[in-house]
Motif scaffolding. Structure first.
Motif, PDB file in Angstrom:
ATOM      1  N   ASP A  95      29.428  72.392   6.780  1.00 41.69           N
ATOM      2  CA  ASP A  95      29.142  73.082   5.523  1.00 41.69           C
ATOM      3  C   ASP A  95      28.607  74.494   5.763  1.00 41.69           C
ATOM      4  N   ASN A  96      27.810  74.656   6.824  1.00 44.64           N
ATOM      5  CA  ASN A  96      27.337  75.996   7.176  1.00 44.64           C
ATOM      6  C   ASN A  96      28.511  76.908   7.506  1.00 44.64           C
ATOM      7  N   LEU A  97      29.423  76.416   8.314  1.00 50.31           N
ATOM      8  CA  LEU A  97      30.588  77.218   8.690  1.00 50.31           C
ATOM      9  C   LEU A  97      31.466  77.521   7.473  1.00 50.31           C
ATOM     10  N   GLU A  98      31.592  76.548   6.583  1.00 48.09           N
ATOM     11  CA  GLU A  98      32.397  76.751   5.380  1.00 48.09           C
ATOM     12  C   GLU A  98      31.764  77.824   4.484  1.00 48.09           C
ATOM     13  N   PHE A  99      30.440  77.769   4.349  1.00 50.94           N
ATOM     14  CA  PHE A  99      29.732  78.735   3.504  1.00 50.94           C
ATOM     15  C   PHE A  99      29.878  80.154   4.054  1.00 50.94           C
ATOM     16  N   PHE A 100      29.580  80.310   5.341  1.00 48.86           N
ATOM     17  CA  PHE A 100      29.633  81.654   5.919  1.00 48.86           C
ATOM     18  C   PHE A 100      31.068  82.141   6.067  1.00 48.86           C
ATOM     19  N   GLY A 101      32.002  81.204   6.301  1.00 51.18           N
ATOM     20  CA  GLY A 101      33.411  81.586   6.360  1.00 51.18           C
ATOM     21  C   GLY A 101      33.888  82.156   5.041  1.00 51.18           C
ATOM     22  N   ALA A 102      33.412  81.570   3.933  1.00 52.30           N
ATOM     23  CA  ALA A 102      33.779  82.070   2.609  1.00 52.30           C
ATOM     24  C   ALA A 102      33.228  83.484   2.396  1.00 52.30           C
ATOM     25  N   LEU A 103      32.048  83.752   2.952  1.00 56.63           N
ATOM     26  CA  LEU A 103      31.492  85.102   2.838  1.00 56.63           C
ATOM     27  C   LEU A 103      32.360  86.125   3.580  1.00 56.63           C
ATOM     28  N   TYR A 104      33.030  85.658   4.649  1.00 60.92           N
ATOM     29  CA  TYR A 104      33.956  86.527   5.371  1.00 60.92           C
ATOM     30  C   TYR A 104      35.259  86.737   4.598  1.00 60.92           C
ATOM     31  N   GLY A 105      35.450  85.966   3.542  1.00 62.39           N
ATOM     32  CA  GLY A 105      36.698  86.062   2.790  1.00 62.39           C
ATOM     33  C   GLY A 105      37.745  85.069   3.227  1.00 62.39           C
ATOM     34  N   LEU A 106      37.377  84.128   4.086  1.00 66.79           N
ATOM     35  CA  LEU A 106      38.310  83.095   4.540  1.00 66.79           C
ATOM     36  C   LEU A 106      38.375  81.982   3.505  1.00 66.79           C
ATOM     37  N   LYS A 107      39.534  81.362   3.371  1.00 65.90           N
ATOM     38  CA  LYS A 107      39.665  80.270   2.407  1.00 65.90           C
ATOM     39  C   LYS A 107      40.860  79.388   2.772  1.00 65.90           C
ATOM     40  N   ALA A 146      28.822  80.249  16.634  1.00 68.66           N
ATOM     41  CA  ALA A 146      30.085  79.802  16.048  1.00 68.66           C
ATOM     42  C   ALA A 146      30.347  80.504  14.716  1.00 68.66           C
ATOM     43  N   ILE A 147      29.291  80.685  13.917  1.00 69.71           N
ATOM     44  CA  ILE A 147      29.427  81.407  12.646  1.00 69.71           C
ATOM     45  C   ILE A 147      29.852  82.851  12.901  1.00 69.71           C
ATOM     46  N   GLY A 148      29.310  83.429  13.975  1.00 72.73           N
ATOM     47  CA  GLY A 148      29.597  84.831  14.281  1.00 72.73           C
ATOM     48  C   GLY A 148      31.026  85.110  14.697  1.00 72.73           C
ATOM     49  N   ILE A 149      31.791  84.077  15.056  1.00 72.55           N
ATOM     50  CA  ILE A 149      33.177  84.311  15.506  1.00 72.55           C
ATOM     51  C   ILE A 149      34.210  83.815  14.499  1.00 72.55           C
ATOM     52  N   LEU A 150      33.784  83.338  13.337  1.00 71.60           N
ATOM     53  CA  LEU A 150      34.731  82.809  12.349  1.00 71.60           C
ATOM     54  C   LEU A 150      35.776  83.847  11.946  1.00 71.60           C
ATOM     55  N   ASN A 151      35.370  85.087  11.875  1.00 68.34           N
ATOM     56  CA  ASN A 151      36.298  86.137  11.439  1.00 68.34           C
ATOM     57  C   ASN A 151      37.084  86.759  12.591  1.00 68.34           C
ATOM     58  N   HIS A 152      37.003  86.096  13.790  1.00 67.87           N
ATOM     59  CA  HIS A 152      37.681  86.618  14.982  1.00 67.87           C
ATOM     60  C   HIS A 152      37.356  88.093  15.203  1.00 67.87           C
ATOM     61  N   PRO A 153      36.085  88.421  15.353  1.00 72.35           N
ATOM     62  CA  PRO A 153      35.716  89.833  15.487  1.00 72.35           C
ATOM     63  C   PRO A 153      36.244  90.415  16.797  1.00 72.35           C
TER      64      PRO A 153
END
Length: 311
Positions: A95-107, A146-153
């Motif tokens: 759920d943490n990853l889903e929340f922060f991923g949504a902030l990155y604009g991922l869906k 893990a949260i920091g790499i969700l957007n493949h920076p």
């Protein structure tokens, strides 16, 4: 290819000069060490790189985008993992990853793929349904990364990522960092108070103290820039005064220290081990053990700044 370019960055807080004309470049896909004691200016520069602060003067470009004038485009390429944990402890890891991923604009499907990927790389797949408040400190650190790499920076900034964690989680994080650098080509800017971590992970390093550049380059370049030398320890059956005198005449040996049945040689680049072994053989002295101690980055740091990294 330089993916981060920092040129002549200066920052003051009132009358205090915090960053004094700082410049360096970070190459694509490298793990770059950015180190200095407390109060050196590291956090200020990281806050400027992530556009949390503005420089008084100078320029920072991320993937060619100016962090001041093209802030949104620049930040799209950055992943930032702060020293302080930024997690929702009442939620599960997923759920943490889903929340922060949504902030990155991922869906949708892409978000789920990125979540599963981040869980696998951080070694948390089996813990994804557990609430974060039950995690150990090391597991929280890994989830934070893990949260920091969700957007493949393209650029990942890790600020003290191993503070207060167990050795197993530390090894997980090291493996994780090396993997994304090699497989994804991610550029990592790594800050740490543990010099042995920088020694293991980074080839190039920028050392800052009191807002100024102290040293910048590869580890070997920095080590060769100061008068610190490697050492060889030779444990013998016996040590005689004649042996000490003979060794002192050998080219490349700067000093010979006699410690009971052990001699410690301070050496430079001209030293050849065969010459020392020949002296011992001619004196019919049996060798029990030989060990080599390369000068450490911690020693160089102490020489350059007059303080330890944790000061």
């Amino acid at each position: 290819m330089s993916i981060v370019k920092i040129k002549n960055v200066t920052k003051r807080f009132d009358d205090k000069l915090v960053l004094d004309n700082i410049s360096f470049e970070v190459y694509e896909g490298e793990i770059f060490g950015f180190i200095g004691p407390n109060g050196a200016g590291k956090s200020t520069l990281i806050n400027i790189i992530t556009s949390l602060l503005s420089p008084d003067s100078g320029e920072i470009k991320i993937c060619g985008y100016d962090i001041v004038n093209e802030s949104i485009r620049a930040k799209e390429n950055i992943g930032y993992v702060p020293q302080d944990l930024a997690l929702l402890e009442g939620l599960t890891a997923f759920d943490n990853l889903e929340f922060f991923g949504a902030l990155y604009g991922l869906k949708g499907k892409l978000l789920k793929e990125r979540i599963n990927e981040a869980l696998e790389i951080s070694g948390l797949t089996e813990k994804k349904k557990e609430k974060v408040k039950k995690f150990s400190g090391g597991m929280k650190r890994r989830l934070n990364i893990a949260i920091g790499i969700l957007n493949h920076p393209k650029v990942l900034i890790l600020d003290e990522p191993t503070v207060g964690i167990d050795p197993q989680s530390r090894n997980h994080i090291f493996t994780f960092i090396k993997r994304i650098s090699k497989e994804w080509g991610t550029t990592v800017i790594y800050t740490s108070h543990y010099m042995e971590e920088v020694e293991e992970l980074c080839n190039r390093v920028f050392i800052i103290d009191l807002g100024q550049e102290i040293a910048y380059g590869t580890k070997n370049e920095i080590k060769n820039s100061v008068s610190s030398n490697n050492k060889i320890s030779i444990e013998l059956e016996k040590v005689s005064g004649e042996v000490i005198l003979d060794l002192r005449e050998i080219k490349g040996i700067l000093n010979v220290l006699d410690k009971e049945n052990e001699i410690i040689l301070t050496i430079d680049k001209d030293f050849k081990i065969g010459n020392a072994l020949s002296v011992l053989e001619n004196r019919n002295i049996d060798i029990k053990k030989i060990s080599y101690e390369e000068v450490k980055l911690e020693d160089i740091f102490l020489t350059l700044t007059g303080k330890s990294l944790r000061d």
